[in-house]
Write a protein that holds these residues in place. Structure first.
Motif, PDB file in Angstrom:
ATOM      1  N   TYR A 105       0.908  -1.102   0.011  1.00  0.00           N
ATOM      2  CA  TYR A 105      -0.129  -0.022   0.123  1.00  0.00           C
ATOM      3  C   TYR A 105       0.802   1.345  -0.044  1.00  0.00           C
ATOM      4  CZ  TYR A 105      -2.925   3.813   1.682  1.00  0.00           C
ATOM      5  OH  TYR A 105      -3.561   4.967   1.831  1.00  0.00           O
ATOM      6  N   LEU A 106       1.893   1.323   0.910  1.00  0.00           N
ATOM      7  CA  LEU A 106       2.839   2.709   0.788  1.00  0.00           C
ATOM      8  C   LEU A 106       3.471   2.503  -0.432  1.00  0.00           C
ATOM      9  CD1 LEU A 106       4.185   2.167   4.587  1.00  0.00           C
ATOM     10  CD2 LEU A 106       2.547   3.774   3.799  1.00  0.00           C
ATOM     11  N   ALA A 107       3.727   1.603  -1.015  1.00  0.00           N
ATOM     12  CA  ALA A 107       4.680   1.688  -2.162  1.00  0.00           C
ATOM     13  C   ALA A 107       3.886   2.353  -3.436  1.00  0.00           C
ATOM     14  CB  ALA A 107       5.092   0.368  -2.937  1.00  0.00           C
ATOM     15  N   GLN A 108       2.343   1.707  -3.395  1.00  0.00           N
ATOM     16  CA  GLN A 108       1.460   2.287  -4.363  1.00  0.00           C
ATOM     17  C   GLN A 108       1.167   3.824  -4.049  1.00  0.00           C
ATOM     18  OE1 GLN A 108      -1.420  -0.774  -3.943  1.00  0.00           O
ATOM     19  NE2 GLN A 108      -0.911  -1.788  -5.639  1.00  0.00           N
ATOM     20  N   GLU A 109       0.942   4.444  -2.809  1.00  0.00           N
ATOM     21  CA  GLU A 109       0.155   5.465  -2.565  1.00  0.00           C
ATOM     22  C   GLU A 109       1.060   6.703  -1.949  1.00  0.00           C
ATOM     23  OE1 GLU A 109      -2.980   5.865  -3.424  1.00  0.00           O
ATOM     24  OE2 GLU A 109      -3.056   3.752  -3.979  1.00  0.00           O
ATOM     25  N   THR A 110       2.323   6.561  -1.591  1.00  0.00           N
ATOM     26  CA  THR A 110       3.392   7.350  -1.149  1.00  0.00           C
ATOM     27  C   THR A 110       4.437   7.585  -1.978  1.00  0.00           C
ATOM     28  OG1 THR A 110       4.462   6.080   0.220  1.00  0.00           O
ATOM     29  CG2 THR A 110       2.393   6.686   1.040  1.00  0.00           C
ATOM     30  N   ARG A 111       5.100   8.630  -1.566  1.00  0.00           N
ATOM     31  CA  ARG A 111       6.524   8.753  -2.198  1.00  0.00           C
ATOM     32  C   ARG A 111       7.688   8.212  -1.291  1.00  0.00           C
ATOM     33  NH1 ARG A 111       6.471  11.737  -6.695  1.00  0.00           N
ATOM     34  NH2 ARG A 111       4.275  13.032  -7.226  1.00  0.00           N
ATOM     35  N   LEU A 112       7.305   7.398  -0.274  1.00  0.00           N
ATOM     36  CA  LEU A 112       8.323   7.064   0.603  1.00  0.00           C
ATOM     37  C   LEU A 112       9.434   6.205  -0.165  1.00  0.00           C
ATOM     38  CD1 LEU A 112       6.077   6.027   3.580  1.00  0.00           C
ATOM     39  CD2 LEU A 112       7.600   8.130   3.318  1.00  0.00           C
ATOM     40  N   SER A 113      10.622   6.244   0.237  1.00  0.00           N
ATOM     41  CA  SER A 113      11.699   5.521  -0.372  1.00  0.00           C
ATOM     42  C   SER A 113      11.516   3.948   0.187  1.00  0.00           C
ATOM     43  CB  SER A 113      13.080   5.804   0.002  1.00  0.00           C
ATOM     44  OG  SER A 113      13.209   5.521   1.694  1.00  0.00           O
ATOM     45  N   VAL A 114      11.953   3.086  -0.406  1.00  0.00           N
ATOM     46  CA  VAL A 114      11.888   1.541   0.002  1.00  0.00           C
ATOM     47  C   VAL A 114      12.542   1.512   1.348  1.00  0.00           C
ATOM     48  CG1 VAL A 114      12.295  -0.838  -0.685  1.00  0.00           C
ATOM     49  CG2 VAL A 114      11.736   0.691  -2.402  1.00  0.00           C
ATOM     50  N   GLU A 115      13.453   2.016   1.724  1.00  0.00           N
ATOM     51  CA  GLU A 115      14.131   2.072   2.919  1.00  0.00           C
ATOM     52  C   GLU A 115      13.250   2.488   3.883  1.00  0.00           C
ATOM     53  OE1 GLU A 115      16.760   1.195   5.487  1.00  0.00           O
ATOM     54  OE2 GLU A 115      17.228   0.833   3.445  1.00  0.00           O
ATOM     55  N   GLN A 116      12.437   3.626   3.684  1.00  0.00           N
ATOM     56  CA  GLN A 116      11.477   4.276   4.692  1.00  0.00           C
ATOM     57  C   GLN A 116      10.118   3.388   4.784  1.00  0.00           C
ATOM     58  OE1 GLN A 116      11.052   7.984   2.382  1.00  0.00           O
ATOM     59  NE2 GLN A 116      11.983   9.243   4.152  1.00  0.00           N
ATOM     60  N   ILE A 117       9.770   2.737   3.694  1.00  0.00           N
ATOM     61  CA  ILE A 117       8.892   1.733   3.860  1.00  0.00           C
ATOM     62  C   ILE A 117       9.237   0.321   4.630  1.00  0.00           C
ATOM     63  CG2 ILE A 117       7.227   0.034   2.422  1.00  0.00           C
ATOM     64  CD1 ILE A 117       7.422   2.135   0.045  1.00  0.00           C
ATOM     65  N   ALA A 118      10.140  -0.024   4.616  1.00  0.00           N
ATOM     66  CA  ALA A 118      10.820  -1.042   5.254  1.00  0.00           C
ATOM     67  C   ALA A 118      10.825  -0.960   6.618  1.00  0.00           C
ATOM     68  CB  ALA A 118      12.127  -1.499   4.835  1.00  0.00           C
ATOM     69  N   LEU A 119      11.081   0.211   6.984  1.00  0.00           N
ATOM     70  CA  LEU A 119      11.237   0.753   8.557  1.00  0.00           C
ATOM     71  C   LEU A 119       9.871   0.756   9.124  1.00  0.00           C
ATOM     72  CD1 LEU A 119      14.248   2.980   8.557  1.00  0.00           C
ATOM     73  CD2 LEU A 119      14.329   0.500   9.224  1.00  0.00           C
ATOM     74  N   ARG A 120       8.835   1.395   8.242  1.00  0.00           N
ATOM     75  CA  ARG A 120       7.529   1.741   8.769  1.00  0.00           C
ATOM     76  C   ARG A 120       6.893   0.137   8.859  1.00  0.00           C
ATOM     77  NH1 ARG A 120       5.035   7.380   7.074  1.00  0.00           N
ATOM     78  NH2 ARG A 120       6.664   8.483   7.101  1.00  0.00           N
ATOM     79  N   CYS A 121       7.496  -0.818   8.243  1.00  0.00           N
ATOM     80  CA  CYS A 121       6.706  -2.018   8.209  1.00  0.00           C
ATOM     81  C   CYS A 121       7.324  -2.920   9.049  1.00  0.00           C
ATOM     82  CB  CYS A 121       6.468  -2.588   6.856  1.00  0.00           C
ATOM     83  SG  CYS A 121       5.262  -1.417   5.724  1.00  0.00           S
ATOM     84  N   GLY A 122       8.140  -2.549   9.917  1.00  0.00           N
ATOM     85  CA  GLY A 122       8.907  -3.661  10.804  1.00  0.00           C
ATOM     86  C   GLY A 122      10.172  -4.508  10.207  1.00  0.00           C
ATOM     87  N   PHE A 123      10.782  -3.917   8.879  1.00  0.00           N
ATOM     88  CA  PHE A 123      11.860  -4.866   8.503  1.00  0.00           C
ATOM     89  C   PHE A 123      13.142  -3.866   8.641  1.00  0.00           C
ATOM     90  CE2 PHE A 123       8.220  -6.207   6.154  1.00  0.00           C
ATOM     91  CZ  PHE A 123       8.390  -7.563   5.998  1.00  0.00           C
ATOM     92  N   SER A 124      14.402  -4.575   8.851  1.00  0.00           N
ATOM     93  CA  SER A 124      15.455  -3.937   9.189  1.00  0.00           C
ATOM     94  C   SER A 124      15.977  -3.051   8.359  1.00  0.00           C
ATOM     95  CB  SER A 124      16.518  -4.745   9.825  1.00  0.00           C
ATOM     96  OG  SER A 124      16.874  -5.849   8.679  1.00  0.00           O
ATOM     97  N   CYS A 125      15.554  -3.273   6.865  1.00  0.00           N
ATOM     98  CA  CYS A 125      16.251  -2.460   5.666  1.00  0.00           C
ATOM     99  C   CYS A 125      15.509  -2.747   4.507  1.00  0.00           C
ATOM    100  CB  CYS A 125      17.909  -2.510   5.536  1.00  0.00           C
ATOM    101  SG  CYS A 125      18.370  -4.118   4.927  1.00  0.00           S
ATOM    102  N   ALA A 126      15.643  -2.127   3.508  1.00  0.00           N
ATOM    103  CA  ALA A 126      15.063  -2.242   2.024  1.00  0.00           C
ATOM    104  C   ALA A 126      15.492  -3.535   1.540  1.00  0.00           C
ATOM    105  CB  ALA A 126      15.851  -1.427   1.114  1.00  0.00           C
ATOM    106  N   SER A 127      16.676  -4.332   1.813  1.00  0.00           N
ATOM    107  CA  SER A 127      16.782  -5.477   1.073  1.00  0.00           C
ATOM    108  C   SER A 127      16.257  -6.469   1.677  1.00  0.00           C
ATOM    109  CB  SER A 127      18.384  -5.543   1.206  1.00  0.00           C
ATOM    110  OG  SER A 127      19.013  -5.832   2.471  1.00  0.00           O
ATOM    111  N   ALA A 128      16.111  -6.528   3.036  1.00  0.00           N
ATOM    112  CA  ALA A 128      15.214  -7.372   3.827  1.00  0.00           C
ATOM    113  C   ALA A 128      13.601  -7.472   3.423  1.00  0.00           C
ATOM    114  CB  ALA A 128      15.314  -7.142   5.263  1.00  0.00           C
TER     115      ALA A 128
END
Length: 327
Positions: free
Chosen positions: A272-295
């Motif tokens: 949802y965040l990828a589709q609807e926001t301009r957050l970077s993948v790194e920011q999305i990862a942190l907001r969804c409980g992942f340690s970084c973008a690659s995880a």
């Protein structure tokens, strides 16, 4: 009834239908199609003659095709509103009777129950209609058991009144067809308010009649702890269950482990965040409980079969850190 991943919905619109009623029934299905991993509903809009239909607020909707009762083999959703009596013709009633024979189920929203009753297909069934029509409906169709309930299921027929009841009916049907997890997610999308879910019986509380109270509590806790996920032990402790009892509830009622559901919920939020926001993948990862973008990327591709970048609208790919890390 076990959840099914596929179901086709045909929305037959009659002139004078309510935009709000249509949206209340259709938008939850869109959410299920967008977010649920194991459900793929489809839909199309039809009108009696294939021409645009005008809503009660004078908004015109162009249908996908003309109504053909022989093609109504899935879920037929009839949406009517004002002036429903004036639109009932012999041709319409014949078509409705034929469609009822071929459709898997028939939903009548707002005043559409009047059409079904006029066709005679509700005789011997229980049904409801918009509250303004209840008395006239009861007087006009003595062979129908008229109810003032918010929505009613009787055999293959599901009937309801206005927009809020259409939403409740649709969420209930989503649970039946696609499972409690899909219904919970769709409910959250439209009426989620973490501060008042319990007070107003919203969110997972919509599933109270189907899901156990402890499981529903756990689903709410998960929804409120996406950025910093809890361990299974912590989640069980929050809802006063043992880990074993919580795991059994998820397995029996949602068909998956606690951890699986929790991770899917986080991944769906990431999509949802990828589709609807301009957050970077790194920011999305942190907001969804992942340690970084690659995880996040590894888990996302494994579950969805495509990288998270595939869900970005054009010109909305933000910078990301591809540094290796752990989940």
């Amino acid at each position: 009834m076990s959840p099914s991943p596929h179901e086709h919905f045909e929305f037959l619109l009659l002139d004078g239908f309510s935009n709000m009623v249509l949206a209340s029934a259709l938008e939850p299905l869109r959410d299920v199609k967008m977010r649920a991993l194991y459900a793929s509903p489809g839909w199309e809009i039809t009108s009696l003659n294939g021409k645009p239909v005008e809503s009660s607020s004078a908004i015109q909707v162009s249908p996908n095709r003309a109504f053909d009762p022989a093609k109504s083999t899935g879920t037929l959703v009839i949406v009517a509103g004002y002036r429903v009596r004036q639109q009932i013709t012999k041709e319409l009633l014949v078509a409705i009777r034929q469609a009822v024979r071929t459709a898997r189920r028939v939903l009548a929203l707002d005043t559409a129950a009047w059409v079904l009753a006029e066709a005679g297909v509700l005789d011997g069934h229980q049904a409801t209609i918009h509250w303004q029509e209840l008395d006239a409906f009861r007087e006009s169709f003595p062979k129908v058991t008229v109810s003032s309930a918010r929505f009613v299921q009787s055999g293959p027929f599901l009937t309801c009144g206005g927009a809020s009841t259409a939403l409740e009916l649709t969420l209930d049907l989503i649970q039946t067809l696609f499972g409690p997890a899909a219904a919970f997610d769709a409910s959250n999308m439209f009426i989620y308010d973490p501060a008042r879910q319990s007070e107003l019986k919203r969110g997972s509380q919509q599933l109270q009649d189907r899901g156990s109270p402890k499981l529903l509590d756990a689903l709410n806790v998960i929804a409120e702890n996406v950025e910093t996920p809890l361990t299974t032990f912590e989640l069980a402790e929050r809802v006063s269950l043992s880990e074993r009892s919580l795991s059994r509830a998820f397995a029996d009622e949602l068909g998956m482990t606690t951890g699986k559901y929790y991770k899917l919920y986080r991944l769906q939020h990431a999509r949802y965040l990828a589709q609807e926001t301009r957050l970077s993948v790194e920011q999305i990862a942190l907001r969804c409980g992942f340690s970084c973008a690659s995880a996040l990327g590894r888990s996302f591709t494994r579950e969805f079969g495509r990288p998270i970048s595939a869900f970005r609208p054009p010109n909305r790919n933000g910078p990301s850190d591809g540094t290796a890390c752990s989940v």
